[in-house]
Motif scaffolding. Structure first.
Motif, short mmCIF file in Angstrom:
data_model
loop_
_atom_site.label_atom_id
_atom_site.label_comp_id
_atom_site.label_asym_id
_atom_site.label_seq_id
_atom_site.Cartn_x
_atom_site.Cartn_y
_atom_site.Cartn_z
N GLU A 6 0.82 -1.23 0.00
CA GLU A 6 0.00 0.00 0.00
C GLU A 6 0.84 1.26 0.00
OE1 GLU A 6 0.65 -1.28 4.28
OE2 GLU A 6 0.16 -2.24 2.37
N ASP A 7 2.12 1.15 0.35
CA ASP A 7 2.98 2.32 0.42
C ASP A 7 3.95 2.46 -0.74
OD1 ASP A 7 2.01 3.03 3.04
OD2 ASP A 7 3.24 1.40 3.85
N LEU A 8 4.07 1.44 -1.56
CA LEU A 8 5.18 1.42 -2.52
C LEU A 8 4.78 0.81 -3.86
CD1 LEU A 8 8.25 1.88 -2.93
CD2 LEU A 8 8.62 -0.42 -2.02
N SER A 9 5.09 1.55 -4.93
CA SER A 9 5.00 1.05 -6.30
C SER A 9 6.38 1.07 -6.91
CB SER A 9 4.04 1.90 -7.13
OG SER A 9 2.72 1.80 -6.63
N LEU A 10 6.60 0.23 -7.92
CA LEU A 10 7.96 0.06 -8.42
C LEU A 10 7.97 -0.08 -9.93
CD1 LEU A 10 10.78 -0.30 -7.00
CD2 LEU A 10 10.51 -2.74 -7.43
N ILE A 11 8.79 0.77 -10.58
CA ILE A 11 9.06 0.60 -12.01
C ILE A 11 10.12 -0.48 -12.15
CG2 ILE A 11 9.94 1.71 -14.10
CD1 ILE A 11 9.14 4.42 -12.75
N GLN A 12 9.85 -1.47 -13.00
CA GLN A 12 10.79 -2.56 -13.22
C GLN A 12 10.89 -2.84 -14.72
OE1 GLN A 12 10.95 -5.57 -9.80
NE2 GLN A 12 8.77 -5.46 -10.21
N TYR A 51 13.01 -8.15 0.06
CA TYR A 51 12.07 -7.87 1.15
C TYR A 51 12.64 -8.35 2.48
CZ TYR A 51 7.80 -6.89 3.64
OH TYR A 51 6.90 -6.36 4.52
N LEU A 52 13.21 -9.55 2.49
CA LEU A 52 13.79 -10.08 3.72
C LEU A 52 14.93 -9.18 4.21
CD1 LEU A 52 13.91 -13.92 2.97
CD2 LEU A 52 12.36 -12.71 4.53
N LEU A 53 15.72 -8.69 3.28
CA LEU A 53 16.82 -7.80 3.64
C LEU A 53 16.30 -6.56 4.35
CD1 LEU A 53 19.83 -7.01 3.51
CD2 LEU A 53 19.38 -6.04 1.24
N SER A 54 15.31 -5.91 3.78
CA SER A 54 14.76 -4.70 4.39
C SER A 54 14.08 -5.01 5.72
CB SER A 54 13.77 -4.02 3.44
OG SER A 54 12.68 -4.85 3.15
N ALA A 55 13.49 -6.18 5.83
CA ALA A 55 12.83 -6.56 7.09
C ALA A 55 13.84 -6.77 8.22
CB ALA A 55 12.01 -7.83 6.88
N SER A 77 16.05 0.03 -0.62
CA SER A 77 16.15 1.37 -0.03
C SER A 77 14.77 1.96 0.20
CB SER A 77 16.95 2.29 -0.95
OG SER A 77 18.29 1.91 -1.04
N LEU A 78 13.90 1.83 -0.77
CA LEU A 78 12.56 2.40 -0.67
C LEU A 78 11.74 1.71 0.42
CD1 LEU A 78 11.92 2.79 -4.49
CD2 LEU A 78 12.22 4.66 -2.85
N LEU A 79 11.91 0.40 0.57
CA LEU A 79 11.23 -0.31 1.66
C LEU A 79 11.71 0.17 3.01
CD1 LEU A 79 11.12 -3.93 0.20
CD2 LEU A 79 9.13 -2.62 0.97
N CYS A 80 13.02 0.37 3.15
CA CYS A 80 13.56 0.89 4.40
C CYS A 80 13.00 2.27 4.73
CB CYS A 80 15.09 0.94 4.34
SG CYS A 80 15.90 -0.66 4.47
N LEU A 81 12.79 3.08 3.70
CA LEU A 81 12.25 4.42 3.91
C LEU A 81 10.75 4.39 4.23
CD1 LEU A 81 14.09 6.33 1.04
CD2 LEU A 81 14.57 6.47 3.49
N THR A 82 9.98 3.63 3.45
CA THR A 82 8.53 3.62 3.67
C THR A 82 8.16 2.96 5.01
OG1 THR A 82 8.28 1.54 2.41
CG2 THR A 82 7.97 3.61 1.21
N LYS A 83 9.00 2.05 5.47
CA LYS A 83 8.76 1.40 6.76
C LYS A 83 9.47 2.13 7.91
CE LYS A 83 6.28 -1.89 5.01
NZ LYS A 83 4.82 -1.96 5.28
N CYS A 94 7.19 -6.41 8.45
CA CYS A 94 8.47 -6.02 7.87
C CYS A 94 9.57 -6.10 8.94
CB CYS A 94 8.43 -4.62 7.26
SG CYS A 94 9.84 -4.30 6.14
N SER A 95 9.59 -7.23 9.63
CA SER A 95 10.57 -7.45 10.69
C SER A 95 10.87 -8.94 10.80
CB SER A 95 10.02 -6.94 12.02
OG SER A 95 10.89 -7.29 13.08
N LEU A 96 12.08 -9.25 11.26
CA LEU A 96 12.47 -10.63 11.54
C LEU A 96 12.67 -10.86 13.03
CD1 LEU A 96 15.14 -11.28 8.73
CD2 LEU A 96 12.69 -11.66 8.64
N SER A 97 12.31 -9.89 13.85
CA SER A 97 12.59 -9.95 15.28
C SER A 97 11.90 -11.15 15.95
CB SER A 97 12.19 -8.66 15.97
OG SER A 97 10.80 -8.41 15.83
N HIS A 98 10.74 -11.56 15.43
CA HIS A 98 10.03 -12.69 16.04
C HIS A 98 10.79 -14.00 15.93
CE1 HIS A 98 8.81 -12.52 11.82
NE2 HIS A 98 8.53 -13.80 11.89
N LEU A 99 11.74 -14.07 14.99
CA LEU A 99 12.51 -15.31 14.80
C LEU A 99 13.56 -15.49 15.90
CD1 LEU A 99 13.15 -15.07 10.96
CD2 LEU A 99 11.40 -16.43 12.13
#
Length: 252
Positions: A17-23, A35-39, A58-64, A245-250
Motif C-alpha cells: 500500500e505504500d510502494l509502487s515500483l518501475i521494473q 524484502y527479507l533484507l529490508s525486514a 532502499s525504498l522499503l527501508c524508507l517507507t517502513k 516487515c521485521s524478523l525480530s520474532h525469529l
C-alpha cells in the motif's frame, strides 16, 4: 504518488500500500530476498544500499521508517536511472540519493560522512559461475562482474561508523565466503537467519547482521521456512515477516 511515464520495456508493479515500483519487463525484478533484507534492518538515521538495482530495498527501508535517509549505489546506468524515478514516483526523492558508480570506489565523502547502516543484496554467483544470462545487465546483477563479496564487505567497512551495522542477504552455499570477507574487513557477524523454501529442502538464503569493530559472538535465529509443506502458502513466520516487515520474532 506521482504519475511517471513508462518506457516500452518497463512495467509498474504495486509492492504494497505504500510502494509502487518501475521494473524492466525482462530485467531483474523485486523478489523475496530484497524484502527479507529490508525486514532485517534496524532503525538508523543514515544508510546506503550497495548495488541498489531499481531501489526497492532502499525504498522499503524508507517507507517502513527503518532508515531516515538512504543512499543507493548502483553501477549500471539503466538501473540507477530507474531507481531515481522510483524515488520520485513514491515521493521519496527528498529522503534518497542515487549514486551512479562503482561500489569499489565509494568513500565516506560520497555519503557526507560515515553512515549508521549499510545494506546489500550483492551478486550471488562468481563471474564465471553457472549458465550465462542473455542480458549483460542480468549478468552484472547476478554475477561478480563489478565486485566480489569481499569488495562489497570492504565498501561497507569503509562507509560505516565504528559500531555501525551491515546487513546482507546471500546464498547459503557461499556462507563461508561471506564470513571470511566480513572478518577480513573488520566486520563481525552478530546475527544470522537461515532461510529454507520448505521443510524438505536445503537452505536457499542466509541473512547476516554484522557490526564494525565488534567482538566475536554470533546469535542464530530459528530457521525461517517460507512455505508450508506441499503448498505455496506462507508459514506463520513468513506471513509475519510480510505483515510487520521485521524478523525480530525469529529470535524469540
Amino acid at each position: 504518488m506521482k504519475n511517471i511515464e513508462l518506457l516500452p520495456d518497463e512495467r509498474l508493479d504495486y509492492i504494497n500500500e505504500d510502494l509502487s515500483l518501475i521494473q524492466l519487463k525482462s530485467g531483474l525484478t523485486f523478489g523475496t530476498d530484497a524484502y527479507l533484507l529490508s525486514a532485517f534492518v534496524k532503525k538508523g538515521s543514515k544508510g546506503i544500499d550497495l548495488g541498489g538495482g531499481t531501489g526497492v530495498a532502499s525504498l522499503l527501508c524508507l517507507t517502513k521508517n527503518k532508515i531516515d535517509y538512504m543512499y543507493a549505489a548502483e553501477i549500471q546506468p539503466r538501473f540507477a536511472h530507474i531507481s531515481k524515478r522510483n524515488a520520485l514516483l513514491n515521493n521519496l526523492s527528498h529522503r534518497m540519493t542515487v549514486i551512479e558508480g562503482d561500489i569499489r570506489n565509494l568513500t565516506e565523502k560520497d555519503t557526507g560522512g560515515c553512515v549508521d547502516t549499510v545494506i546489500s543484496n550483492p551478486p550471488y554467483m562468481t563471474a564465471g559461475g553457472g549458465a550465462g544470462n542473455l542480458s549483460p545487465e542480468m549478468n552484472a546483477a547476478r554475477r561478480e562482474i563489478n565486485g566480489t563479496i569481499s569488495d562489497f564487505c570492504a565498501a561497507a567497512s569503509r562507509l560505516l561508523k565504528y559500531g555501525g551495522l551491515f546487513y546482507t542477504v546471500y546464498r547459503a552455499d557461499r556462507l563461508c565466503d561471506l564470513f571470511f570477507s566480513l572478518r577480513s574487513n573488520g566486520l563481525e557477524p552478530k546475527k544470522l537467519v537461515t532461510v529454507y523454501p520448505d521443510t524438505e529442502s536445503a537452505p536457499c538464503l542466509v541473512l547476516c547482521e554484522s557490526k564494525k569493530g565488534a567482538n566475536p559472538s554470533l546469535i542464530h535465529s530459528r530457521p525461517l521456512i517460507i512455505y508450508k509443506s506441499g503448498t505455496r502458502d506462507y508459514t506463520e513466520d513468513m506471513q509475519k515477516v510480510y505483515d510487520t516487515c521485521s524478523l525480530s520474532h525469529l529470535f524469540k
